[in-house]
Design an enzyme around this catalytic site. Structure first.
Site, short mmCIF file in Angstrom:
data_model
loop_
_atom_site.label_atom_id
_atom_site.label_comp_id
_atom_site.label_asym_id
_atom_site.label_seq_id
_atom_site.Cartn_x
_atom_site.Cartn_y
_atom_site.Cartn_z
N ASP A 67 0.82 -1.21 0.00
CA ASP A 67 0.00 0.00 0.00
C ASP A 67 0.85 1.27 0.00
OD1 ASP A 67 0.94 -0.42 2.59
OD2 ASP A 67 -1.03 -0.70 3.48
N ASN A 136 -7.96 -2.91 14.00
CA ASN A 136 -9.33 -3.24 13.58
C ASN A 136 -9.33 -4.43 12.61
OD1 ASN A 136 -8.28 -2.12 11.28
ND2 ASN A 136 -9.62 -0.33 11.23
N HIS A 138 -7.38 -4.78 9.94
CA HIS A 138 -7.06 -4.50 8.54
C HIS A 138 -5.75 -5.16 8.12
CE1 HIS A 138 -4.98 -0.43 9.65
NE2 HIS A 138 -4.04 -1.21 9.18
N GLU A 143 -9.64 -1.90 4.95
CA GLU A 143 -10.32 -1.57 6.20
C GLU A 143 -11.60 -2.39 6.35
OE1 GLU A 143 -8.77 0.08 8.36
OE2 GLU A 143 -8.42 2.19 7.87
C1 GLP Z 1 -0.55 0.28 8.59
C2 GLP Z 1 -0.21 -0.56 7.37
C3 GLP Z 1 -0.45 -2.04 7.62
C4 GLP Z 1 0.17 -2.45 8.93
C5 GLP Z 1 -0.48 -1.69 10.05
C6 GLP Z 1 0.01 -2.08 11.43
O1 GLP Z 1 -1.88 0.64 8.66
N1 GLP Z 1 -0.96 -0.16 6.23
O2 GLP Z 1 0.09 -2.79 6.54
O3 GLP Z 1 0.00 -3.84 9.13
O4 GLP Z 1 -0.20 -0.31 9.83
O5 GLP Z 1 1.18 -1.38 11.72
P1 GLP Z 1 2.11 -1.66 12.95
O6 GLP Z 1 2.93 -2.84 12.59
O7 GLP Z 1 2.92 -0.41 13.11
O8 GLP Z 1 1.22 -1.92 14.13
#
Ligand code: GLP
Length: 250
Positions: A67, A136, A138, A143
């Protein structure tokens, strides 16, 4: 599905790095699907070290990222292209032209999403797709919603995601409201999924993803239908699974 429970973040990162390294050794020109967020950083650091020590080559590896924020230049220090350069690609012998991240600045975002889907298809989909998970549920920036969305698409980020990601920006107001994300289609087309997770704050999301119903309200729950998922987490993140009687290694 295989689940590895590790003591802490460092051990979790080492386990994840070993699984990714095994993929590169098995297939030197493999396609790695990559993720951003704080969770994979330790694995990226370990892989970079092995690369610099000459144990592992990324010379032929191709990568596709999940992304990108819409409206951030690749040089913006919170863009996911920048994140990947600083945390991983700049430390490897990988060729920049073999690394792919959606272009968040594309004038026509829908056309960019289509291009990205076609690119992933032309590469034959990921051999291994690395995933983190949002609070959540995702994955990428898919989402919670009323349907699983297959193609790469533009998403409106939820308030919860904006708040969670605001820690990397000066304030929540600076977090982009939209992003482009690989859809559920390309994620599920990967031959193997490697999900990494750390910390008590992710325990409920992990429980919902793997013990709850398969429901787009928890996008990660679709992984229950994938034939080859490896989940690597620390004790804090996995404790609800363990308490529910799910068997884990380690
Ligand atoms: C972002 C990314 C996700 C990732 C998520 C969790 O929203 N788009 O791909 O898994 O954050 O991030 P973290 O590993 O910092 O908790």
């Amino acid at each position: 599905m295989r689940i590895y429970q590790e003591a802490d973040y460092e051990a979790m990162s080492l386990r994840a790095a070993r699984i990714m390294a095994a993929e590169v050794v098995r297939k030197p020109d493999c396609v790695l699907g990559l993720a951003t967020g704080s969770t994979p950083v330790g694995a990226y650091r370990q892989l970079s070290q092995w690369n610099q020590e000459g144990h592992l080559s990324f010379r032929e590896v191709r990568t596709v990222n999940l992304d990108e924020y819409k409206g951030l230049e690749p040089t913006h220090d919170q863009s996911y292209r920048y994140f990947m350069q600083v945390n991983f690609f700049d430390h490897l012998d990988i060729l920049r032209e073999n690394t792919h991240v959606p272009n968040g600045m594309a004038a026509d975002a829908d056309a960019e999403c289509k291009r990205y889907d076609e690119l992933i298809r032309s590469l034959g989909y990921a051999d291994l797709q690395l995933l983190g998970i949002g609070h959540n549920g995702h994955i990428g920036f898919n989402e919670p919603g009323s349907a699983f969305v297959a193609p790469t698409h533009v998403v409106d980020l939820t308030e919860r995601t904006i708040e969670a990601n605001s820690r990397f920006f000066a304030s929540a107001d600076d977090v982009p409201r939209q992003a482009m994300t690989m859809g559920i289609g390309c994620i599920m087309a990967a031959r193997r999924i490697l999900m990494v997770v750390s910390g008590e704050d992710k325990a409920q999301a992990i429980y919902d993803a793997f013990c709850g119903p398969i429901d787009p309200k928890c996008p990660a729950s679709i992984l229950q239908l994938h034939p080859d998922v490896v989940l690597v987490g620390d004790k804090a993140a996995l404790h609800k699974l363990v308490e529910a009687g799910v068997s884990v290694c380690g």
